[in-house]
Design a protein around this motif. Structure first.
Motif, PDB file in Angstrom:
ATOM      1  N   GLU A 268      70.851 -27.406  70.605  1.00 52.37           N
ATOM      2  CA  GLU A 268      71.186 -28.622  69.868  1.00 52.37           C
ATOM      3  C   GLU A 268      71.990 -28.303  68.617  1.00 52.37           C
ATOM      4  OE1 GLU A 268      68.362 -27.848  71.103  1.00 52.37           O
ATOM      5  OE2 GLU A 268      67.639 -29.480  72.382  1.00 52.37           O
ATOM      6  N   THR A 269      71.622 -27.206  67.950  1.00 50.09           N
ATOM      7  CA  THR A 269      72.353 -26.805  66.747  1.00 50.09           C
ATOM      8  C   THR A 269      73.787 -26.438  67.085  1.00 50.09           C
ATOM      9  OG1 THR A 269      70.325 -25.993  65.727  1.00 50.09           O
ATOM     10  CG2 THR A 269      72.393 -25.190  64.811  1.00 50.09           C
ATOM     11  N   ARG A 270      73.965 -25.712  68.175  1.00 53.79           N
ATOM     12  CA  ARG A 270      75.329 -25.310  68.558  1.00 53.79           C
ATOM     13  C   ARG A 270      76.184 -26.533  68.895  1.00 53.79           C
ATOM     14  NH1 ARG A 270      76.820 -20.244  71.852  1.00 53.79           N
ATOM     15  NH2 ARG A 270      78.562 -20.632  70.461  1.00 53.79           N
ATOM     16  N   LYS A 271      75.624 -27.503  69.615  1.00 55.08           N
ATOM     17  CA  LYS A 271      76.380 -28.711  69.946  1.00 55.08           C
ATOM     18  C   LYS A 271      76.708 -29.518  68.703  1.00 55.08           C
ATOM     19  CE  LYS A 271      75.463 -31.157  73.515  1.00 55.08           C
ATOM     20  NZ  LYS A 271      74.796 -31.994  74.526  1.00 55.08           N
ATOM     21  N   LEU A 272      75.744 -29.605  67.778  1.00 57.82           N
ATOM     22  CA  LEU A 272      75.983 -30.356  66.548  1.00 57.82           C
ATOM     23  C   LEU A 272      77.094 -29.727  65.729  1.00 57.82           C
ATOM     24  CD1 LEU A 272      75.187 -32.608  64.598  1.00 57.82           C
ATOM     25  CD2 LEU A 272      73.493 -31.049  63.609  1.00 57.82           C
ATOM     26  N   GLN A 273      77.192 -28.406  65.748  1.00 57.04           N
ATOM     27  CA  GLN A 273      78.231 -27.744  64.957  1.00 57.04           C
ATOM     28  C   GLN A 273      79.624 -28.003  65.514  1.00 57.04           C
ATOM     29  OE1 GLN A 273      76.149 -27.468  62.337  1.00 57.04           O
ATOM     30  NE2 GLN A 273      77.785 -26.056  61.796  1.00 57.04           N
ATOM     31  N   VAL A 274      79.729 -28.218  66.819  1.00 59.12           N
ATOM     32  CA  VAL A 274      81.031 -28.601  67.384  1.00 59.12           C
ATOM     33  C   VAL A 274      81.455 -29.953  66.824  1.00 59.12           C
ATOM     34  CG1 VAL A 274      82.279 -29.156  69.503  1.00 59.12           C
ATOM     35  CG2 VAL A 274      80.639 -27.266  69.480  1.00 59.12           C
ATOM     36  N   THR A 275      80.538 -30.929  66.803  1.00 59.83           N
ATOM     37  CA  THR A 275      80.840 -32.228  66.209  1.00 59.83           C
ATOM     38  C   THR A 275      81.159 -32.091  64.727  1.00 59.83           C
ATOM     39  OG1 THR A 275      79.331 -33.267  67.786  1.00 59.83           O
ATOM     40  CG2 THR A 275      79.959 -34.568  65.869  1.00 59.83           C
ATOM     41  N   GLU A 276      80.445 -31.194  64.048  1.00 56.61           N
ATOM     42  CA  GLU A 276      80.682 -30.977  62.624  1.00 56.61           C
ATOM     43  C   GLU A 276      82.097 -30.459  62.379  1.00 56.61           C
ATOM     44  OE1 GLU A 276      79.075 -30.921  58.596  1.00 56.61           O
ATOM     45  OE2 GLU A 276      78.612 -31.924  60.469  1.00 56.61           O
ATOM     46  N   MET A 277      82.582 -29.550  63.223  1.00 56.80           N
ATOM     47  CA  MET A 277      83.941 -29.034  63.066  1.00 56.80           C
ATOM     48  C   MET A 277      84.981 -30.121  63.303  1.00 56.80           C
ATOM     49  SD  MET A 277      84.093 -25.955  62.011  1.00 56.80           S
ATOM     50  CE  MET A 277      82.755 -26.519  60.947  1.00 56.80           C
ATOM     51  N   SER A 278      84.729 -30.989  64.290  1.00 57.19           N
ATOM     52  CA  SER A 278      85.678 -32.086  64.527  1.00 57.19           C
ATOM     53  C   SER A 278      85.725 -33.024  63.332  1.00 57.19           C
ATOM     54  CB  SER A 278      85.292 -32.862  65.799  1.00 57.19           C
ATOM     55  OG  SER A 278      84.068 -33.544  65.629  1.00 57.19           O
ATOM     56  N   ARG A 279      84.594 -33.194  62.638  1.00 58.62           N
ATOM     57  CA  ARG A 279      84.565 -34.034  61.444  1.00 58.62           C
ATOM     58  C   ARG A 279      85.375 -33.399  60.307  1.00 58.62           C
ATOM     59  NH1 ARG A 279      79.381 -34.136  60.826  1.00 58.62           N
ATOM     60  NH2 ARG A 279      79.070 -35.965  62.143  1.00 58.62           N
ATOM     61  N   TRP A 280      85.220 -32.094  60.118  1.00 58.89           N
ATOM     62  CA  TRP A 280      85.962 -31.419  59.058  1.00 58.89           C
ATOM     63  C   TRP A 280      87.470 -31.483  59.302  1.00 58.89           C
ATOM     64  CZ3 TRP A 280      84.770 -29.923  54.368  1.00 58.89           C
ATOM     65  CH2 TRP A 280      83.446 -29.666  54.025  1.00 58.89           C
ATOM     66  N   LEU A 281      87.883 -31.382  60.563  1.00 59.57           N
ATOM     67  CA  LEU A 281      89.307 -31.335  60.886  1.00 59.57           C
ATOM     68  C   LEU A 281      89.871 -32.692  61.280  1.00 59.57           C
ATOM     69  CD1 LEU A 281      89.290 -28.005  62.899  1.00 59.57           C
ATOM     70  CD2 LEU A 281      90.082 -28.356  60.559  1.00 59.57           C
ATOM     71  N   ARG A 282      89.049 -33.738  61.216  1.00 52.72           N
ATOM     72  CA  ARG A 282      89.465 -35.111  61.541  1.00 52.72           C
ATOM     73  C   ARG A 282      89.961 -35.222  62.983  1.00 52.72           C
ATOM     74  NH1 ARG A 282      93.817 -38.844  58.130  1.00 52.72           N
ATOM     75  NH2 ARG A 282      92.992 -40.846  58.749  1.00 52.72           N
ATOM     76  N   LEU A 283      89.236 -34.596  63.885  1.00 58.26           N
ATOM     77  CA  LEU A 283      89.620 -34.579  65.290  1.00 58.26           C
ATOM     78  C   LEU A 283      88.620 -35.359  66.133  1.00 58.26           C
ATOM     79  CD1 LEU A 283      90.503 -30.807  65.783  1.00 58.26           C
ATOM     80  CD2 LEU A 283      92.122 -32.695  65.779  1.00 58.26           C
ATOM     81  N   PRO A 284      89.071 -36.072  67.158  1.00 58.01           N
ATOM     82  CA  PRO A 284      88.124 -36.595  68.146  1.00 58.01           C
ATOM     83  C   PRO A 284      87.415 -35.414  68.817  1.00 58.01           C
ATOM     84  CG  PRO A 284      90.308 -37.583  68.419  1.00 58.01           C
ATOM     85  CD  PRO A 284      90.466 -36.446  67.462  1.00 58.01           C
ATOM     86  N   PRO A 285      86.107 -35.486  69.023  1.00 60.31           N
ATOM     87  CA  PRO A 285      85.375 -34.323  69.546  1.00 60.31           C
ATOM     88  C   PRO A 285      85.928 -33.787  70.863  1.00 60.31           C
ATOM     89  CG  PRO A 285      83.843 -35.957  68.699  1.00 60.31           C
ATOM     90  CD  PRO A 285      85.200 -36.595  68.660  1.00 60.31           C
ATOM     91  N   HIS A 286      86.514 -34.660  71.705  1.00 65.16           N
ATOM     92  CA  HIS A 286      86.976 -34.163  72.998  1.00 65.16           C
ATOM     93  C   HIS A 286      88.140 -33.187  72.859  1.00 65.16           C
ATOM     94  CE1 HIS A 286      90.181 -37.216  72.574  1.00 65.16           C
ATOM     95  NE2 HIS A 286      90.834 -36.499  73.449  1.00 65.16           N
TER      96      HIS A 286
END
Length: 663
Positions: A268-286
């Motif tokens: 769960e932590t690893r998946k959340l960090q992917v979403t966190e990176m998309s937030r920092w870079l202003r990217l859609p998660p896909h």
């Protein structure tokens, strides 16, 4: 004040950071611009932004007078921006490199090589951001300029660059001088991600089992403890040694100390960090591989959001940097740089064209306006603005129309018929063109099915072949199949604009105080007629295939039906739609405007007994003139017409030219 106890054994934090070249975050992992790129979600985000900006062509344009533009291929910058900025790099590599620097370090900086004699820019070279320090120097009263200190100890280069010697692409910043480093700001998030990866690697290196302790019932000497630990690790540590049987002697027991991964919520932590990176870079998660919330229905909208949200600001930064840093002040009114982003928006072409159609036919877009938005040059005669037929021409004088004449026309019986006839004449060719396109597509697809499944073999048609043909035919004419999809794309925008023009005239005819929006109604109308056309075509072809006796007859009947469609269907459908849609749209407009009753008016009905029987009939606007299943008697004994549907407006049969008027 620095502690007196600071030393090699216990250095202060600033000494540790300086020695290690980065900062240790809350997760205990050193994060800098190099180590951050080893974290896959962050690298994926930097990569997708850098590659997408790098892949899009940047053109230098020259403005034309009085309007328009052309590519400024003769300008020295055109080649540098579009083809090759320096002998070692292509334009794609150059833009990718500067984008990577700008995202990770906050600033992408290139050295501008100019001809010392002419001042013409000849080359652009990216500079390593770790060797640059950006400052500000006062150059006069109220005037300040950036200064770029470049120190390359390896090659012995130490210099200060002036603003005209650099191309500076900066990210979001706080002082207008340099951008924030995303790596520094997101150090905790990146560090946590690296820590989870390091944790996972250590777990698997220990055989995917958490750590533990060996317990002996008596005291052991240091040498015995060390020997026992070494022997245990030699036997059990590592993936290759996982799950070996352990033999514990002399009362030694094993006690687990670490927490299992599922309890630590590792995944769960690893998946959340992917979403966190998309937030920092202003990217859609896909865009960085997180497809949990991506579906076939929203992926196109997410792509548009990516272009408009994440990429657009970088396009503007690049374009304005070229304008203000590479072009001379006297050139900026004439030349400008622009990315060509059509390839990223190609998935939404139908929506753009539908919007253009509305603007074009309502008079606030010309053909050249549309072409300009599509990055095309203007055409001769393309500056004219069109308006609906019942309105004053753009630029004309409305006072030239006599009010009394208009007033008398509104009171005349069937006043709207003239305008609606003109609209039918204007839209008829477009409907005919759409049907021609439809039947050509049907002929191509059905002929292909015939060739695949209905080719006779030794004078006999296998049942399986006919079955597979009917299965393919059913898929082709399904409600969400290729034929329905194509006709929907053709008819929804066309009928929406057609209905909108009718609504303007119909609302004006009854003096409606507010405009009537028929867009939702027009879409439903178009979809209903698409469904009818698809079902009718499928039924005719299925009957043709099932009613013939021999293989040759089946093929001949199906192909004959296709040929008949190509010859007759365009005119038949055009006559029906140009008669039905104006009456249907006018009735819906009057209903929305509060009209309570309408009257049937027969036109061209000298030889039609059914139209003459309905002429002059008055109904409440919610009631049909002829209910489904009701008969209309003809002039002769036994002659009658049975309504197949509730008929609220003309036509009541093919070729009917009647109309309804408001009362």
């Amino acid at each position: 004040m620095r502690s007196a106890l600071s030393g090699i054994a216990t250095p202060e934090k600033w000494v540790e950071d300086w020695m290690r070249g980065g900062s240790v975050n809350s997760a205990g992992i050193r994060v800098d611009q190099d180590t951050a790129l080893t974290y896959s979600p962050f690298f994926a985000g930097v990569r997708v932004l850098s590659e997408d900006v790098g892949a899009l062509p940047m053109f230098l344009y020259e403005r034309l007078q009085p309007r328009g533009k052309q590519r400024a291929t003769g300008h020295p910058l055109y080649r540098l921006l579009h083809d090759q900025p320096n002998p070692m790099m292509s334009a794609v590599q150059f833009k990718e490199t500067l984008m990577g620097h700008a995202i990770t370090w906050g600033n992408g900086i290139a050295y501008v090589v100019s001809n010392k004699r002419t001042g013409v820019i000849e080359e652009l070279w990216p500079l390593r951001p770790d060797r640059i320090k950006i400052g500000v120097k006062r150059t006069g009263p109220g005037r300040f300029e950036r200064r770029y200190r470049y120190d390359d100890d390896v090659n012995g280069i130490h210099t200060v660059l002036l603003p005209h010697e650099v191309l500076h692409i900066g990210g979001l910043g706080f002082d207008g001088v340099e951008g924030y480093s995303v790596v520094n700001l997101a150090a905790n998030a990146i560090g946590l991600g690296l820590a989870t990866e390091h944790h996972g690697a250590k777990v698997f290196s220990n055989g995917a089992a958490p750590g533990g302790a060996l317990s002996h019932p008596s005291n052991l000497s240091p040498e015995a403890r060390r020997r026992m630990a070494d022997d245990w690790e030699n036997i059990h540590k590592g993936i290759d040694r996982a799950h070996r049987v352990a033999i514990l002697e002399e009362g030694v027991t094993w006690q687990q100390v670490g927490v299992p991964n599922d309890a630590a919520q590792f995944l769960e932590t690893r998946k959340l960090q992917v979403t966190e990176m998309s937030r920092w870079l202003r990217l859609p998660p896909h865009k960085i591989g997180d497809l949990d919330r991506a579906t076939f229905s929203n992926i196109e909208q997410q792509q548009l959001d990516y272009v408009q949200g994440a990429l657009n600001i970088w396009f503007v930064r690049w374009e304005q940097a070229v304008l203000t840093q590479l072009l001379l002040p006297e050139e900026r009114q004439r030349f400008y740089a622009e990315f060509l982003v059509d390839s990223l928006l190609r998935g939404d072409t139908a929506a753009r064209y539908a919007a253009y159609a509305v603007g074009r036919q309502w008079g606030w877009l010309s053909a050249n306006d549309v072409r300009e938005k599509e990055n095309l040059n203007p055409v001769e005669g393309g500056d004219a603005y069109l308006v609906p037929l019942n309105m004053v021409p753009a630029g004309g004088d409305a006072r030239a129309i006599e009010p009394n004449t208009v007033r008398r026309a509104r009171l005349m019986r069937g006043r709207g018929s003239t305008v609606r006839d003109k609209l039918a004449d204007a839209y008829g060719p477009k409907i005919r063109e759409s049907v021609n396109e439809l039947v050509a597509f049907e002929a191509e697809m059905v002929t292909e099915l015939v060739a695949q499944h209905l080719e006779p073999e030794r004078g006999r048609l296998r049942t399986r072949s006919l079955s597979t043909f009917l299965t393919g035919l059913s898929a082709l004419y399904a409600s969400d199949g290729p034929v329905a999809e194509m006709l929907t794309e053709l008819w929804v925008p066309l009928f929406t604009v057609f209905a909108a023009d009718v609504a303007v005239d119909a609302a004006d005819e009854v003096g409606a105080e507010e405009d009537v929006d028929l867009s939702v109604w027009a879409r439903a109308y178009a979809l209903a007629h698409v469904a009818y056309q698809v079902a009718t075509s499928y039924g005719q072809l299925r009957n043709a295939a099932q009613s013939a006796d021999t293989p040759e007859a089946i093929v001949a009947d199906v192909l004959a039906r296709l040929a008949k469609w190509q010859e007759e269907k365009p005119d038949q459908v055009t006559r029906w739609e140009t008669a039905q849609l104006p009456n249907a749209a006018a009735r819906e407009t009057w209903r929305e405007a509060g009209v309570k009753r309408i009257q049937w008016v027969a036109r061209g009905s000298e030889n039609c007994p059914y139209c003459k029987k309905l002429d002059g009939s008055v109904r409440k606007i919610e009631d049909p003139f002829v209910a489904k299943g009701e008969d209309i008697d003809g002039d002769e004994e036994g002659q009658k017409l049975t309504a197949k549907r509730d008929t609220f407006h003309p036509p009541v049969h093919a070729g009917c030219l009647c109309e309804v008027i408001p009362l």
